[in-house]
Design an enzyme around this catalytic site. Structure first.
Site, mmCIF file in Angstrom:
data_model
loop_
_atom_site.group_PDB
_atom_site.id
_atom_site.type_symbol
_atom_site.label_atom_id
_atom_site.label_comp_id
_atom_site.label_asym_id
_atom_site.label_seq_id
_atom_site.Cartn_x
_atom_site.Cartn_y
_atom_site.Cartn_z
ATOM 1 N N LYS A 220 0.758 -1.283 -0.024
ATOM 2 C CA LYS A 220 0.044 0.185 -0.054
ATOM 3 C C LYS A 220 0.760 1.161 -0.138
ATOM 4 C CE LYS A 220 -3.833 -0.397 2.367
ATOM 5 N NZ LYS A 220 -4.339 -0.594 3.731
ATOM 6 N N ARG B 47 -2.899 3.160 8.641
ATOM 7 C CA ARG B 47 -3.338 1.789 7.770
ATOM 8 C C ARG B 47 -2.084 0.813 7.744
ATOM 9 N NH1 ARG B 47 -4.535 4.865 2.227
ATOM 10 N NH2 ARG B 47 -6.030 3.162 1.524
ATOM 11 N N GLY C 221 -7.902 -8.069 5.848
ATOM 12 C CA GLY C 221 -8.489 -8.556 6.895
ATOM 13 C C GLY C 221 -7.649 -8.817 8.237
ATOM 14 N N MET D 244 -5.614 -6.573 9.518
ATOM 15 C CA MET D 244 -5.672 -5.453 10.710
ATOM 16 C C MET D 244 -6.612 -4.297 10.165
ATOM 17 S SD MET D 244 -3.354 -2.992 12.742
ATOM 18 C CE MET D 244 -4.451 -1.634 12.022
ATOM 19 N N ARG E 169 -3.545 -0.788 -6.614
ATOM 20 C CA ARG E 169 -2.822 -2.157 -6.321
ATOM 21 C C ARG E 169 -3.178 -3.055 -7.865
ATOM 22 N NH1 ARG E 169 -6.632 -4.441 -1.819
ATOM 23 N NH2 ARG E 169 -8.471 -3.850 -2.649
ATOM 24 N N HIS F 231 -8.280 -44.875 -10.154
ATOM 25 C CA HIS F 231 -8.608 -45.234 -11.491
ATOM 26 C C HIS F 231 -9.545 -44.412 -12.239
ATOM 27 C CE1 HIS F 231 -10.533 -47.505 -14.953
ATOM 28 N NE2 HIS F 231 -9.161 -48.197 -15.168
ATOM 29 N N ARG G 124 -0.936 -45.675 -25.732
ATOM 30 C CA ARG G 124 -0.714 -46.908 -25.185
ATOM 31 C C ARG G 124 -1.494 -48.044 -25.956
ATOM 32 N NH1 ARG G 124 -2.763 -42.790 -21.960
ATOM 33 N NH2 ARG G 124 -1.745 -42.163 -19.990
ATOM 34 N N ARG H 231 3.837 -47.124 -27.134
ATOM 35 C CA ARG H 231 4.462 -48.064 -26.309
ATOM 36 C C ARG H 231 4.000 -49.516 -26.450
ATOM 37 N NH1 ARG H 231 2.796 -47.059 -20.043
ATOM 38 N NH2 ARG H 231 0.682 -47.726 -20.840
ATOM 39 N N GLU I 207 11.073 -45.849 -15.704
ATOM 40 C CA GLU I 207 9.839 -46.164 -14.521
ATOM 41 C C GLU I 207 10.144 -46.781 -13.596
ATOM 42 O OE1 GLU I 207 6.106 -47.313 -16.347
ATOM 43 O OE2 GLU I 207 7.152 -48.480 -18.011
ATOM 44 N N SER J 132 11.712 -42.013 -21.977
ATOM 45 C CA SER J 132 10.698 -41.139 -21.412
ATOM 46 C C SER J 132 10.376 -41.684 -20.115
ATOM 47 C CB SER J 132 9.541 -41.657 -22.118
ATOM 48 O OG SER J 132 8.309 -40.780 -21.900
ATOM 49 N N GLY K 184 8.228 -42.296 -17.188
ATOM 50 C CA GLY K 184 6.940 -42.637 -16.756
ATOM 51 C C GLY K 184 6.866 -42.393 -15.163
ATOM 52 N N THR K 185 6.493 -41.177 -14.918
ATOM 53 C CA THR K 185 6.445 -40.957 -13.294
ATOM 54 C C THR K 185 5.488 -41.263 -12.591
ATOM 55 O OG1 THR K 185 5.753 -38.860 -14.232
ATOM 56 C CG2 THR K 185 7.951 -38.853 -13.918
ATOM 57 N N ASN K 186 4.339 -41.882 -13.361
ATOM 58 C CA ASN K 186 3.358 -42.595 -12.350
ATOM 59 C C ASN K 186 4.031 -43.885 -11.629
ATOM 60 O OD1 ASN K 186 1.778 -40.515 -13.442
ATOM 61 N ND2 ASN K 186 0.246 -42.079 -14.327
ATOM 62 N N ASP K 187 4.494 -44.657 -12.507
ATOM 63 C CA ASP K 187 5.212 -45.804 -11.859
ATOM 64 C C ASP K 187 6.550 -45.549 -11.128
ATOM 65 O OD1 ASP K 187 3.861 -48.246 -12.355
ATOM 66 O OD2 ASP K 187 3.988 -47.949 -14.521
ATOM 67 N N CYS L 215 6.212 -38.791 -19.673
ATOM 68 C CA CYS L 215 4.711 -38.958 -20.249
ATOM 69 C C CYS L 215 3.969 -39.254 -19.067
ATOM 70 C CB CYS L 215 4.726 -40.117 -21.149
ATOM 71 S SG CYS L 215 5.243 -41.555 -20.634
ATOM 72 N N TYR M 291 10.866 -32.758 -23.760
ATOM 73 C CA TYR M 291 9.552 -32.515 -23.956
ATOM 74 C C TYR M 291 8.674 -33.031 -22.654
ATOM 75 C CZ TYR M 291 9.151 -37.364 -25.427
ATOM 76 O OH TYR M 291 9.330 -38.753 -25.443
HETATM 77 P P1 ADP Z 1 -7.916 -1.987 3.127
HETATM 78 O O1 ADP Z 1 -6.492 -2.418 3.323
HETATM 79 O O2 ADP Z 1 -8.999 -2.853 3.693
HETATM 80 O O3 ADP Z 1 -7.884 -1.707 1.765
HETATM 81 P P2 ADP Z 1 -7.610 0.912 3.673
HETATM 82 O O4 ADP Z 1 -6.443 1.251 4.607
HETATM 83 O O5 ADP Z 1 -7.542 1.043 2.265
HETATM 84 O O6 ADP Z 1 -7.669 -0.598 4.013
HETATM 85 O O7 ADP Z 1 -8.805 1.688 4.430
HETATM 86 C C1 ADP Z 1 -10.077 1.130 4.205
HETATM 87 C C2 ADP Z 1 -10.794 2.426 3.649
HETATM 88 O O8 ADP Z 1 -10.999 3.399 4.604
HETATM 89 C C3 ADP Z 1 -10.331 2.946 2.411
HETATM 90 O O9 ADP Z 1 -11.277 2.164 1.264
HETATM 91 C C4 ADP Z 1 -10.940 4.352 2.371
HETATM 92 O O10 ADP Z 1 -12.481 4.402 1.941
HETATM 93 C C5 ADP Z 1 -10.991 4.674 3.783
HETATM 94 N N1 ADP Z 1 -9.821 5.586 3.914
HETATM 95 C C6 ADP Z 1 -8.392 5.250 4.224
HETATM 96 N N2 ADP Z 1 -7.736 6.194 4.426
HETATM 97 C C7 ADP Z 1 -8.261 7.284 3.997
HETATM 98 C C8 ADP Z 1 -8.118 8.513 4.011
HETATM 99 N N3 ADP Z 1 -7.180 9.177 4.394
HETATM 100 N N4 ADP Z 1 -9.116 9.507 3.698
HETATM 101 C C9 ADP Z 1 -10.430 8.917 3.512
HETATM 102 N N5 ADP Z 1 -10.534 7.576 3.506
HETATM 103 C C10 ADP Z 1 -9.657 6.937 3.854
HETATM 104 MG MG MG Z 2 4.037 -47.313 -16.399
HETATM 105 MG MG MG Z 3 -8.267 -0.129 0.639
#
Ligand code: ADP
Ligand code: MG
Ligand code: MG
Length: 942
Positions: free
Chosen positions: A24, A94, A103, A105, A340, A456, A562, A618, A794, A813, A815-818, A881, A901
């Site tokens: 970020k 952030r 998720g 933090m 991103r 199988h 085969r 074969r 193999e 060739s 035969g990695t299964n066997d 193969c 190959y």
């Molecule tokens: P995540 O990692 O879940 O994307 P962010 O750090 O992007 O979290 O923050 C989540 C939301 O918080 C952002 O999508 C944005 O809408 C809001 N936000 C974060 N920083 C700012 C900021 N400086 N001004 C306004 N909104 C913000």
């Molecule tokens: Mg075989």
């Molecule tokens: Mg975000």
């Protein structure tokens, strides 16, 4: 020692350094440098985070001062003051590591709020309700994350207030309610922590930075990294992004939204996204209000829309990749808060790859690398219509991808019968055996209640490119009632079902599916992949139809044909059985003579389809009893025959007995009289006896051939040496087929391959036979027949003796299964069904070695074989193969150890072509072989 620099203003930082700044932070820094409107701010580095941990979880020396200094600069830029009541500056704090960990933090918004600055916020937003709402959210988030007060304590207060106010939703609370909640929250914090809520914004900021650092080693984050195998090399510590708050809720010239620089569903080159007028970022995510499509902005906020279009161009021009970005508009001014790389589905990746090359945004290599082989897989199979919303009745293993519908049929014979009537069939069995093969041909898909992903059923289905769900244990098959049942549903034989082998799901009825297609764009990308790769790609194909398909999908030859698959065809099996059961040399000779033209014409068709390309055939591999009925079946039939015989004896006397019957009756029994006469005739010719004797013979022979460990028994080249007539016939069929086509003017490149070889003597023995047949056939046709002769590798001994084997072989060739079975001494079916899942679960083995090539053991053996083989013959062609030949990681390994190959099942050809190109491109990044050398990386700890 001088302290490293821990804090960078957005405009100071080098956005290429994701490891130091986190993803970020790097994005914010890059965008700032590009001149995009990012609210001012600064980044505390991941290095500071690592020092925090080295330093008993205290901020490293000098950091606070650096933060102070950056803060002053930001204040100047923003023209606001942190902690001021008149013109307050607020921050979002952030987290962000080098790899996104969603998720891990929560972001703390509106940091800097206190009883004093609150007044300022009310003034700048002219919205008291909003300001108190922001304050209560801030206190709660900060209380939870930085001060460790449990969330439920806050929730309780909120719930009670809502009850008192008679409000169902948060949105029904007014400013006074929220004000009251703030008061209660502040009291709660004092009670729980013993100190009042920190009103000093700089203290808030320090505590927030510490809290973000602490979250790096929080259970949630640690588990996440473990689950997704995120190593310290990939992401080490989190950075903290401190960013000036901007407000999208300051009236109807304010807004917030998220956007993609291209449509992530289709790849179309248009701005794509959603926004909300007069709202905060969270509102879009929380779904409190329904956002509008970004196109609506053209009318509603035309200036901003034009700006976003410019941002879109800028971002792509800079990052050379589709971007997913967040923005907020504060009183008509656009701010970009994050960018991103955009996540897209496979179709969109293909389209954007093609387009971005035309637009000169990326080169072909980058375009090929953007499409991951496992994502390509999504595009190559029928899928359940994504708009379908129903639920599966049962879930098993996703054993072979694709979706298919048909009548549930419980045995292979019935499947064949129903299939011939033109119905679609799903073969439903407890497990399948080689003798069910005709049922596979007749079916759209296979469902088994037992067996793993390499049972199988799974292996054969994948080879044929048919969907398969295996190990669906909830399903119980009742052969007597001819039905399959599950908790609360019963599927009678003939009922329609649908299986989705990509997800392991089973549905009642016929569910709509969408067809796979190799679009023009995908073809273009695959052609680019072909230009890049140096590893050859061939197909495993046993019929001319699949050879034709393989060619269309870009196969450069057949790596494994085969011959036993042809033996199993309905018109061949009886002749094959005669050959096996023949009591005398003459009888065997007759059966083999009957097989010769059939095999010859099979080979001719395949060679013709593959003209100009090599075809590896074969010689017969499986133990012969696989072509015979089982001893139990035979014994059962014999018992029935004997019953019929004794019934016949009784019937003979019936004619006499009938004389005593009422004459009227006797007349109507005339028919019976006929039958009895016939029976007597049969008896006189001793037909029944003959049949019984034949059945006895067969049973005896089958019992004779029974082996304790058939897969380690009388099979492969051992079979060829003990029954030379069979191999001789096959060699003759190959060479004659080639000769006839050469005469027609085709370029034919046969390669004769011997299975299960463990000593050079075996290979020599077969070679002598080949030479003899070659002479005869060349003489008969009056031409030279070019062909190659080689061996499967193999067996472990073959790897160790590769130097000698190479003397008698043009190619190897693997035969990695066997070879995998032999290396682990695991019988595959037993391993899959009994202990492998647990081994994987306990991480005793990382992967299923039958799916993902075990590079440390099996791979090591392959490297030895290659080394010695090429010492003898530097230009030895070496392929793989086994099923692994279609697996992207194994393909990368195959490339790096110098295979010529890979050969894979026909449907996986596009994946193999792409993976081979990836392997070539990735080669630049790593030192060859190092990654795979157990001596460098230590013997695996298991
Ligand atoms: P995540 O990692 O879940 O994307 P962010 O750090 O992007 O979290 O923050 C989540 C939301 O918080 C952002 O999508 C944005 O809408 C809001 N936000 C974060 N920083 C700012 C900021 N400086 N001004 C306004 N909104 C913000
Ligand atoms: Mg075989
Ligand atoms: Mg975000």
């Amino acid at each position: 020692m001088v302290n490293p620099k821990y804090v960078y203003l957005f405009e100071e930082a080098d956005g290429a350094n994701k490891n130091l700044l986190g993803g970020k932070g790097a994005g914010l820094a890059e965008m700032t440098r590009m001149g995009l409107p990012v609210p001012p701010g600064f980044i505390v580095t991941t290095e500071a985070c690592l020092h925090f941990y080295k330093n008993k979880k205290k901020l490293p020396k000098g950091l606070v001062e650096e933060v102070e200094a950056s803060l002053r600069t930001v204040e100047e830029k923003a023209g606001k003051k942190f902690g001021s009541a008149q013109n307050p500056l607020f921050f979002s704090v952030r987290s962000g590591a080098a790899i996104s960990m969603p998720g891990m933090m929560d972001t703390i918004l509106n940091l800097g709020l206190n009883d004093k600055t609150l007044e300022g916020l009310i003034r700048i937003t002219s919205d008291g309700r909003f300001a108190y709402d922001a304050y209560r959210r801030f206190i709660q988030l900060f209380g939870k994350i930085a001060l460790g007060v449990e969330e439920k304590e806050f929730d309780q207060i909120l719930i009670q207030t809502k009850e008192k106010a008679g409000a169902k939703e948060d949105t029904e609370l007014d400013g006074d309610h929220l004000k009251d909640i703030c008061r209660q929250y502040l009291r709660l914090i004092k009670k729980k922590t013993g100190t009042p809520f920190p009103q000093d914004p700089t203290v808030q900021l320090r505590l927030a930075i510490e809290a973000v650092f602490r979250s790096w080693m929080g259970k949630r984050a640690v588990d996440y990294r473990k689950e997704f195998n995120i190593t310290p090399e990939m992401a080490n510590g989190t950075a903290v992004n401190v960013c000036t708050m901007v407000f999208g809720n300051m009236g109807f010239d304010s807004a917030t939204g998220v956007a993609f620089t291209r449509d992530p569903g289709t790849g179309e080159n248009v701005l794509y996204g959603e926004y909300l007028v007069n709202a905060q970022g969270e509102d879009v995510v929380a779904g409190i209000r329904t956002p509008k499509p970004i196109q609506a902005m053209k009318k509603e906020m035309p200036k901003t829309y034009r700006e976003l279009e410019r941002v879109r161009k800028n971002l792509e021009g800079h990052f050379h990749e589709v971007q997913d970005f967040e923005f907020t508009v504060e009183k008509g001014t656009l701010y970009i808060l994050q960018t991103r790389n955009g996540k897209m589905n496979a179709q969109a990746i293909v389209r954007t790859s093609k387009d971005m090359v035309s637009e000169k945004l990326v080169n072909r290599e980058k375009a090929v690398l953007r499409l991951k082989p496992h994502e390509l897989e999504q595009l190559l199979h029928k899928r359940i219509d994504p708009n379908f919303k129903g639920k599966p009745i049962a879930v098993g293993l996703a054993a072979s991808p694709g979706a298919a519908s048909g009548k549930a049929i419980l045995d292979a014979d019935e499947a064949e019968r129903v299939g011939k009537l033109g119905h679609k069939v799903i073969l439903v069995r407890e497990e399948t055996k080689p003798e069910d093969i005709h049922g596979f041909f007749a079916s759209q898909g296979i469902l088994t209640t037992r067996g793993g992903k390499t049972s199988h059923a799974a292996v054969v289905a994948r080879g044929m490119g048919k969907p398969c769900v295996s190990g669906c244990e909830e399903l119980r098959i009742d052969p007597a009632k001819r039905e399959a049942s599950i908790k609360n549903a019963t599927v009678k034989e003939g009922d329609l079902i649908t299986i989705d082998g990509s997800r392991g799901e089973v549905y009642l009825g016929e569910i709509p599916t969408v067809d796979p297609e190799i679009s023009k764009d995908l073809l273009t990308i695959l052609n680019w992949a072909d230009e890049i790769r140096t590893l050859g790609v061939r197909a495993n194909a046993d019929t001319s139809e699949s050879a034709i398909r393989a060619r269309q999908l870009g196969a450069e030859g057949i790596g494994l044909c085969r011959t036993e698959r042809m033996f199993n065809a309905a018109d061949r099996l009886p002749v094959v059985r005669e050959m096996i059961l023949a009591g005398s040399k003459e009888k065997r000779g007759a059966a083999i003579a009957a097989l010769l033209p059939m095999q010859r014409s099979d080979f001719k068709e395949i060679f013709r389809a593959m003209a100009g390309l090599p075809v590896t055939i074969r010689l017969l591999d499986p133990p012969l009893h696989e072509f015979l009925p089982s001893a139990e079946e035979l014994a059962e039939e014999l018992r029935k025959l004997k019953e019929v015989e004794s019934a016949f004896s009784t019937m003979e006397n019936i004619s006499d007995a009938m004389k005593f019957l009422d004459p009227a009756f006797r007349e109507s029994l005339g028919l019976l009289d006929h039958v009895v006469t016939d029976i007597v005739e049969i008896k006189e010719k001793r037909l029944d006896r003959k049949l019984i004797r034949k059945q006895h013979d067969t049973l005896r022979k089958v019992k004779e051939m029974m082996e304790v460990n058939p897969m380690l028994g009388h099979r492969g080249v051992r079979l060829g040496i003990t029954y030379p007539e069979i191999y001789r016939m096959q060699i003759q069929a190959i060479l004659e087929a080639a000769a006839e086509l050469i005469k027609e003017g085709f370029d034919i490149q046969p390669e004769i391959m011997v299975p299960q070889v463990c000593t050079a003597q075996e290979l020599k023995w077969v070679w002598q036979l080949v030479l003899k047949v070659q002479k005869e056939v060349e003489k008969q046709y009056g031409i030279k027949i070019p062909f190659k002769f080689g061996t499967m590798i193999e067996v472990v001994r073959a790897c160790m003796r590769a130097g000698r084997l190479a003397e008698g072989a043009d190619f190897f060739s693997f035969g990695t299964n066997d070879l995998t079975q032999a290396t682990f001494s695991f019988s595959r079916e037993d391993a899959e069904n009994k202990f492998l899942p647990l081994y994987n679960q306990r991480k005793i083995l990382q992967d299923n070695p039958f799916e993902v090539l075990d590079v440390k053991g099996v791979g090591r053996l392959m490297m030895i074989a290659i080394e010695w083989g090429r010492k003898t013959k530097p230009d030895l062609k070496i392929g793989i193969c086994g099923e692994h030949g279609g697996h992207p990681e194994s393909i990368e390994f195959s490339h790096s150890i110098g295979l010529s190959y890979v050969s894979c099942s026909v449907p996986r050809l596009p994946i193999a072509r792409l993976a081979a190109a990836h392997a070539k491109l990735k080669e630049k990044e790593k030192k060859p072989l190092e990654k795979y050398d157990p001596d460098v990386f230590g013997i695996p700890s298991v």
